[in-house]
Design a protein around this motif. Structure first.
Motif, PDB file in Angstrom:
ATOM      1  N   SER A  44       0.816  -1.212   0.000  1.00 30.29           N
ATOM      2  CA  SER A  44       0.000   0.000   0.000  1.00 30.29           C
ATOM      3  C   SER A  44       0.851   1.264   0.000  1.00 30.29           C
ATOM      4  O   SER A  44       0.421   2.305  -0.506  1.00 30.29           O
ATOM      5  CB  SER A  44      -0.927   0.010   1.216  1.00 30.29           C
ATOM      6  OG  SER A  44      -1.808  -1.089   1.186  1.00 30.29           O
ATOM      7  N   ASP A  45       2.062   1.186   0.585  1.00 28.87           N
ATOM      8  CA  ASP A  45       2.953   2.347   0.596  1.00 28.87           C
ATOM      9  C   ASP A  45       3.310   2.786  -0.812  1.00 28.87           C
ATOM     10  O   ASP A  45       3.554   3.974  -1.061  1.00 28.87           O
ATOM     11  CB  ASP A  45       4.242   2.020   1.361  1.00 28.87           C
ATOM     12  CG  ASP A  45       4.001   1.841   2.852  1.00 28.87           C
ATOM     13  OD1 ASP A  45       2.879   2.151   3.307  1.00 28.87           O
ATOM     14  OD2 ASP A  45       4.927   1.386   3.548  1.00 28.87           O
ATOM     15  N   THR A  48       0.342   5.250  -2.366  1.00 25.58           N
ATOM     16  CA  THR A  48      -0.263   6.244  -1.469  1.00 25.58           C
ATOM     17  C   THR A  48      -0.201   7.664  -2.014  1.00 25.58           C
ATOM     18  O   THR A  48      -1.157   8.417  -1.913  1.00 25.58           O
ATOM     19  CB  THR A  48       0.433   6.187  -0.088  1.00 25.58           C
ATOM     20  OG1 THR A  48       0.236   4.869   0.462  1.00 25.58           O
ATOM     21  CG2 THR A  48      -0.145   7.216   0.857  1.00 25.58           C
ATOM     22  N   SER A  53      -0.348   6.698  -6.937  1.00 23.42           N
ATOM     23  CA  SER A  53      -1.610   6.358  -6.285  1.00 23.42           C
ATOM     24  C   SER A  53      -2.725   6.138  -7.305  1.00 23.42           C
ATOM     25  O   SER A  53      -3.564   5.248  -7.137  1.00 23.42           O
ATOM     26  CB  SER A  53      -2.007   7.445  -5.296  1.00 23.42           C
ATOM     27  OG  SER A  53      -2.153   8.700  -5.954  1.00 23.42           O
ATOM     28  N   GLN A 114      -6.837   5.404   0.403  1.00 21.33           N
ATOM     29  CA  GLN A 114      -5.386   5.385   0.581  1.00 21.33           C
ATOM     30  C   GLN A 114      -4.989   5.271   2.057  1.00 21.33           C
ATOM     31  O   GLN A 114      -5.732   5.666   2.948  1.00 21.33           O
ATOM     32  CB  GLN A 114      -4.741   6.645  -0.022  1.00 21.33           C
ATOM     33  CG  GLN A 114      -4.421   6.519  -1.494  1.00 21.33           C
ATOM     34  CD  GLN A 114      -5.666   6.578  -2.351  1.00 21.33           C
ATOM     35  OE1 GLN A 114      -6.609   7.272  -2.026  1.00 21.33           O
ATOM     36  NE2 GLN A 114      -5.665   5.859  -3.464  1.00 21.33           N
ATOM     37  N   GLU A 115      -3.800   4.744   2.265  1.00 22.71           N
ATOM     38  CA  GLU A 115      -3.306   4.433   3.605  1.00 22.71           C
ATOM     39  C   GLU A 115      -3.226   5.658   4.512  1.00 22.71           C
ATOM     40  O   GLU A 115      -3.600   5.607   5.685  1.00 22.71           O
ATOM     41  CB  GLU A 115      -1.932   3.779   3.494  1.00 22.71           C
ATOM     42  CG  GLU A 115      -1.320   3.362   4.815  1.00 22.71           C
ATOM     43  CD  GLU A 115       0.035   2.712   4.635  1.00 22.71           C
ATOM     44  OE1 GLU A 115       0.596   2.251   5.647  1.00 22.71           O
ATOM     45  OE2 GLU A 115       0.537   2.689   3.487  1.00 22.71           O
ATOM     46  N   HIS A 122      -8.727   1.737   5.343  1.00 25.47           N
ATOM     47  CA  HIS A 122      -7.724   1.044   4.531  1.00 25.47           C
ATOM     48  C   HIS A 122      -7.264  -0.236   5.226  1.00 25.47           C
ATOM     49  O   HIS A 122      -7.165  -1.295   4.581  1.00 25.47           O
ATOM     50  CB  HIS A 122      -6.529   1.964   4.283  1.00 25.47           C
ATOM     51  CG  HIS A 122      -5.436   1.334   3.483  1.00 25.47           C
ATOM     52  ND1 HIS A 122      -5.379   1.426   2.103  1.00 25.47           N
ATOM     53  CD2 HIS A 122      -4.351   0.606   3.858  1.00 25.47           C
ATOM     54  CE1 HIS A 122      -4.316   0.775   1.674  1.00 25.47           C
ATOM     55  NE2 HIS A 122      -3.670   0.269   2.714  1.00 25.47           N
TER      56      HIS A 122
END
Length: 237
Positions: A44-45, A48, A53, A114-115, A122
């Protein structure tokens, strides 16, 4: 090449290639932009911050759709095979499909929220995606053994079970280590607080994610023997 595959084998093949590309492209973009460190960030990083993204969200949502289609076809395939062999209960097949579709929903949540923007939503989506996915491939492995040797070889069953076991083993420390992280961030550097927890959790996350990809790769041969036909009947008064 995908169009030349017999049956509906192109569906899991497309899922595997598209999902792999989604992970790799977003990772490369995030590293080149300096948004994450190259050494094992969370998946997920890598999706982001813009511009990666947008690419991550779009491609993961498509992956979720392809996964849902693949799982539904797999469900239909087992139902068809079960008509003559009766190797598994229909309720077990339906339950497995539902768990798979829950995982796809979780993927959609991860891609959409998004994180850093909505971390709680998330994280719930990620937990649903990985947790339901592990249950899905485990049950599919059990069903494969039950359908052996008529519909699957022992070799394929063993491969699926090995992938399932590795994914299950990696899933547990992924959650445990992640729960020990006291901050939400994406730009981790070695030596800082909670970095070890992040590093170990991220390794497990990538292991589970590619475990799913390799598992769906084993569906290609099964799907070569299966084709979908739409029957249309016209009634005249």
């Amino acid at each position: 090449m995908l169009c030349c595959m017999p049956g509906v084998a192109f569906v899991p093949a497309l899922l595997v290639s598209w999902s792999s590309a989604a992970f790799i492209i977003s990772y490369v973009m995030a590293v080149l932009a300096g948004h994450v460190e190259p050494l094992v960030p969370y998946i997920s990083d890598t999706g982001t911050k813009p511009p990666e993204s947008g690419v991550f969200g779009f491609m993961i949502n498509i992956s979720a759709l392809l996964a849902a289609i693949t799982m539904y076809i797999r469900y239909l395939l087992i139902e068809k095979q079960n008509e003559s062999s009766h190797f598994v209960r229909s309720s077990c097949n339906i339950f497995t499909l539902c768990m798979g579709l829950m995982g796809c929903t979780g993927m959609g949540i991860v891609a959409t929220f998004q994180e850093l923007a909505v971390p709680s939503v998330h994280d719930i989506g990620a937990l649903v995606a990985f947790g339901s996915g592990v249950v899905y491939i485990t049950f599919q492995s059990i069903i494969s053994y039950k359908s052996c040797p008529r519909w699957n070889t022992h070799f394929v069953c063993h491969i699926r079970m090995v992938i399932s076991v590795i994914s299950c083993i990696a899933f547990i420390p992924m959650i445990v280590f992640a729960s020990k992280i006291s901050m939400t961030k994406i730009d981790w550097t070695p030596g800082e607080k909670d970095y070890t927890y992040h590093f170990m959790s991220a390794i497990c996350e990538w292991t589970v994610a590619f475990g799913f990809i390799f598992f769906f790769l084993t569906f290609i041969r099964d799907f070569q023997k299966f084709s979908l036909r739409i029957s249309t009947e016209i009634h005249e008064d």
